[in-house]
Design a protein around this motif. Structure first.
Motif, mmCIF file in Angstrom:
data_model
loop_
_atom_site.group_PDB
_atom_site.id
_atom_site.type_symbol
_atom_site.label_atom_id
_atom_site.label_comp_id
_atom_site.label_asym_id
_atom_site.label_seq_id
_atom_site.Cartn_x
_atom_site.Cartn_y
_atom_site.Cartn_z
ATOM 1 N N MET C 1 0.949 -1.161 0.029
ATOM 2 C CA MET C 1 -0.137 0.003 -0.005
ATOM 3 C C MET C 1 0.885 1.177 -0.052
ATOM 4 S SD MET C 1 -3.178 0.785 -0.086
ATOM 5 C CE MET C 1 -3.349 2.198 0.942
ATOM 6 N N ASN C 2 0.657 2.279 -0.991
ATOM 7 C CA ASN C 2 1.339 3.179 -0.984
ATOM 8 C C ASN C 2 0.615 4.509 -0.459
ATOM 9 O OD1 ASN C 2 3.260 1.785 -2.353
ATOM 10 N ND2 ASN C 2 2.680 2.640 -4.560
ATOM 11 N N SER C 3 1.230 5.629 0.160
ATOM 12 C CA SER C 3 0.475 6.849 0.611
ATOM 13 C C SER C 3 1.290 7.894 -0.077
ATOM 14 C CB SER C 3 0.670 6.918 2.190
ATOM 15 O OG SER C 3 0.393 8.207 2.707
ATOM 16 N N ILE C 4 0.635 8.558 -1.116
ATOM 17 C CA ILE C 4 1.397 9.685 -1.841
ATOM 18 C C ILE C 4 0.609 10.895 -1.327
ATOM 19 C CG2 ILE C 4 1.968 10.541 -4.115
ATOM 20 C CD1 ILE C 4 3.251 7.735 -3.377
ATOM 21 N N HIS C 5 1.523 11.990 -1.230
ATOM 22 C CA HIS C 5 0.697 13.204 -0.824
ATOM 23 C C HIS C 5 1.370 14.403 -1.098
ATOM 24 C CE1 HIS C 5 -2.672 14.604 1.455
ATOM 25 N NE2 HIS C 5 -2.013 15.064 2.451
ATOM 26 N N LEU C 6 0.824 15.528 -1.532
ATOM 27 C CA LEU C 6 1.321 16.751 -1.707
ATOM 28 C C LEU C 6 0.489 17.711 -0.738
ATOM 29 C CD1 LEU C 6 2.310 17.306 -5.510
ATOM 30 C CD2 LEU C 6 3.676 17.685 -3.651
ATOM 31 N N SER C 7 1.008 18.392 0.238
ATOM 32 C CA SER C 7 0.343 18.963 0.851
ATOM 33 C C SER C 7 0.733 20.754 1.441
ATOM 34 C CB SER C 7 0.508 18.333 2.189
ATOM 35 O OG SER C 7 -0.206 19.014 3.282
ATOM 36 N N GLU C 8 -0.458 21.545 1.473
ATOM 37 C CA GLU C 8 0.193 23.038 2.014
ATOM 38 C C GLU C 8 0.140 23.057 3.327
ATOM 39 O OE1 GLU C 8 0.125 26.133 0.998
ATOM 40 O OE2 GLU C 8 -0.077 25.894 -1.269
ATOM 41 N N THR C 9 -0.270 21.996 4.080
ATOM 42 C CA THR C 9 -0.279 21.977 5.745
ATOM 43 C C THR C 9 0.968 20.960 6.151
ATOM 44 O OG1 THR C 9 -1.645 20.217 5.498
ATOM 45 C CG2 THR C 9 -2.642 22.310 5.743
ATOM 46 N N PRO C 10 1.431 21.224 7.291
ATOM 47 C CA PRO C 10 2.510 20.518 7.990
ATOM 48 C C PRO C 10 2.292 19.016 7.732
ATOM 49 C CG PRO C 10 2.108 22.296 9.284
ATOM 50 C CD PRO C 10 0.905 22.331 8.189
ATOM 51 N N LEU C 11 3.365 18.267 7.462
ATOM 52 C CA LEU C 11 3.550 16.852 7.394
ATOM 53 C C LEU C 11 3.552 16.290 8.715
ATOM 54 C CD1 LEU C 11 5.898 16.293 4.506
ATOM 55 C CD2 LEU C 11 3.266 16.750 4.309
ATOM 56 N N ASN C 12 2.493 15.123 8.704
ATOM 57 C CA ASN C 12 2.496 14.487 9.989
ATOM 58 C C ASN C 12 3.366 13.128 10.189
ATOM 59 O OD1 ASN C 12 1.413 12.982 12.100
ATOM 60 N ND2 ASN C 12 -0.522 13.659 12.102
ATOM 61 N N VAL C 13 4.510 13.411 10.578
ATOM 62 C CA VAL C 13 5.407 12.247 10.658
ATOM 63 C C VAL C 13 5.110 11.034 11.334
ATOM 64 C CG1 VAL C 13 7.837 11.607 11.046
ATOM 65 C CG2 VAL C 13 7.378 13.853 10.388
ATOM 66 N N PRO C 14 4.319 10.973 12.415
ATOM 67 C CA PRO C 14 4.001 9.696 13.212
ATOM 68 C C PRO C 14 2.789 8.955 12.255
ATOM 69 C CG PRO C 14 3.925 11.609 14.547
ATOM 70 C CD PRO C 14 4.350 12.278 13.475
ATOM 71 N N GLN C 15 2.166 9.683 11.864
ATOM 72 C CA GLN C 15 0.887 9.252 10.917
ATOM 73 C C GLN C 15 1.707 8.275 9.569
ATOM 74 O OE1 GLN C 15 -1.976 11.657 8.617
ATOM 75 N NE2 GLN C 15 -3.281 11.480 10.303
ATOM 76 N N ALA C 64 7.218 5.089 -5.778
ATOM 77 C CA ALA C 64 6.857 4.094 -5.049
ATOM 78 C C ALA C 64 6.693 2.600 -5.511
ATOM 79 C CB ALA C 64 5.391 4.670 -4.421
ATOM 80 N N ASN C 65 5.991 2.473 -6.728
ATOM 81 C CA ASN C 65 5.917 1.386 -7.253
ATOM 82 C C ASN C 65 7.118 0.765 -7.411
ATOM 83 O OD1 ASN C 65 3.152 1.821 -7.314
ATOM 84 N ND2 ASN C 65 3.057 2.510 -9.413
ATOM 85 N N GLU C 66 8.108 1.605 -8.115
ATOM 86 C CA GLU C 66 9.673 0.986 -8.177
ATOM 87 C C GLU C 66 10.160 0.351 -6.892
ATOM 88 O OE1 GLU C 66 11.856 3.915 -10.450
ATOM 89 O OE2 GLU C 66 13.237 2.720 -10.838
ATOM 90 N N LEU C 67 10.019 1.062 -5.869
ATOM 91 C CA LEU C 67 10.407 0.502 -4.659
ATOM 92 C C LEU C 67 9.640 -0.967 -4.249
ATOM 93 C CD1 LEU C 67 10.952 3.525 -2.060
ATOM 94 C CD2 LEU C 67 12.198 2.899 -3.982
#
Lengths: 138, 82, 138, 82
Positions: C1-15, C64-67
């Protein structure tokens, strides 16, 4: 600043990462070692960790110092569990902050590799039908 | 003259000996190697520990090292942290 | 499962780290890219990130797919900021879970290196006396 | 026959052109390269962009590619994410 910790209680990954934040650094590499559900195709229930506390802490501190000298790490955290860790649980967290990216990977990989060969911590794999002290492969 | 040293056991070593530590009275000038010989005599199961190194006062130490009063000798089976 | 995200708001490292947890894996490597307070000895106030959203997400997904194919990664997260990120703030987080340790380092280092060369995201360094679009060094 | 294409600009390219996108009516069969020539004529400042590659419909694309109606052409200056 180094953060070195051996703990019977769950490791706090966000806190560990926050502890190495440094405004002079552009890179943090983090290794999280977790308990796999199988080893050599056999189902694992949990791992039990035992440490020679005083010496393990000294060896972990020495690794952190080496990262500062050799890779210019601004901050290093090495936290390891003792006691029982269930499948999916976190056994070890290493976080390294360096000015540039490449050094963070190299330093963190060196740290976990060295930890596994020099730090007096032992793990026992607990299966449904028995248990065995893990012997590291060459 | 006798001195007192503590020997610490961990993991498989601890389980084979059935103790995590013993305190021994030994002759002054005794080496790590000589302590190991004595342990093998006192704890036959100790011979079942396939492989180990030693540490004195929390530092890896050669078996030729001579022990001092109150030294802590540790029997370190192959480590497997991480 | 991949999680891909571009965000204007701070990234949530623990999540992000939690999102790659997988019981078949013993290793998670995480790279956190942060904003340094200097570049070439000049004080940086912040970085402004701009992205070609649709294409950036597609390129990140491709990494991500390549990994997964090349390093047997069970789960990959690639999250990147857009907009302004202050000194000390987090610009990018990549997390890779693999069965064994070595692959997690290799895959994560490949991911950030590839992201920096293929993903259409741009950063502008904001100084007290001016600003400049960053040109990657060879 | 004319077709409609959108050209997107980013970072330094966007700042030089002063727009993030333009929609152009072009002749059918036009290549990426020919669109670039037209942009250079219409926006003299575009020549100041020292280096870029192109993408068509969010995929990196060669400049010889022929565009279709409603294609999205992107001008990609050297990327610097991470």
């Amino acid at each position: 600043m180094n953060s070195i910790h051996l703990s019977e209680t769950p490791l706090n990954v966000p806190q560990i990462i926050a502890s190495v934040q440094d405004n002079s650094c552009g890179a943090v590499n983090i290794f999280v070692g977790t308990v796999r559900n199988t080893t050599a195709s056999k189902a694992v229930l949990r791992l039990d960790f035992e440490a020679y506390f005083a010496m393990a802490l000294r060896e972990m501190e020495q690794i952190a110092n080496e990262l500062q000298t050799r890779w210019n790490a601004a901050a290093v955290a090495i936290h390891h569990r003792t006691g029982s860790v269930e499948v999916g649980g976190i056994a070890v967290v290493i976080a390294v902050a360096t000015p540039h990216r490449k050094a963070s990977f190299e330093a963190c990989e060196y740290a976990i590799g060295t930890l596994k060969t020099t730090v007096p911590i032992w793990k026992k794999e607990i299966f449904e039908d028995g248990e065995v002290w893990v012997t590291p492969h060459a | 003259m006798t001195i007192s040293i503590t020997v610490k056991f961990f993991a498989l070593g601890r389980e084979l000996i059935g103790k995590s530590a013993v305190t021994l009275d030994v002759e002054e000038g005794i080496s790590v190697e000589q302590v190991l010989t004595r342990l093998q005599a006192e704890y036959p199961s100790f011979a079942k520990l396939p492989s180990f190194v030693t540490a004195v006062n929390t530092r890896y130490a050669d078996k030729t090292i001579v022990l001092k009063n109150n030294d802590e000798l540790a029997i370190i089976p192959p480590v497997s942290g991480g």
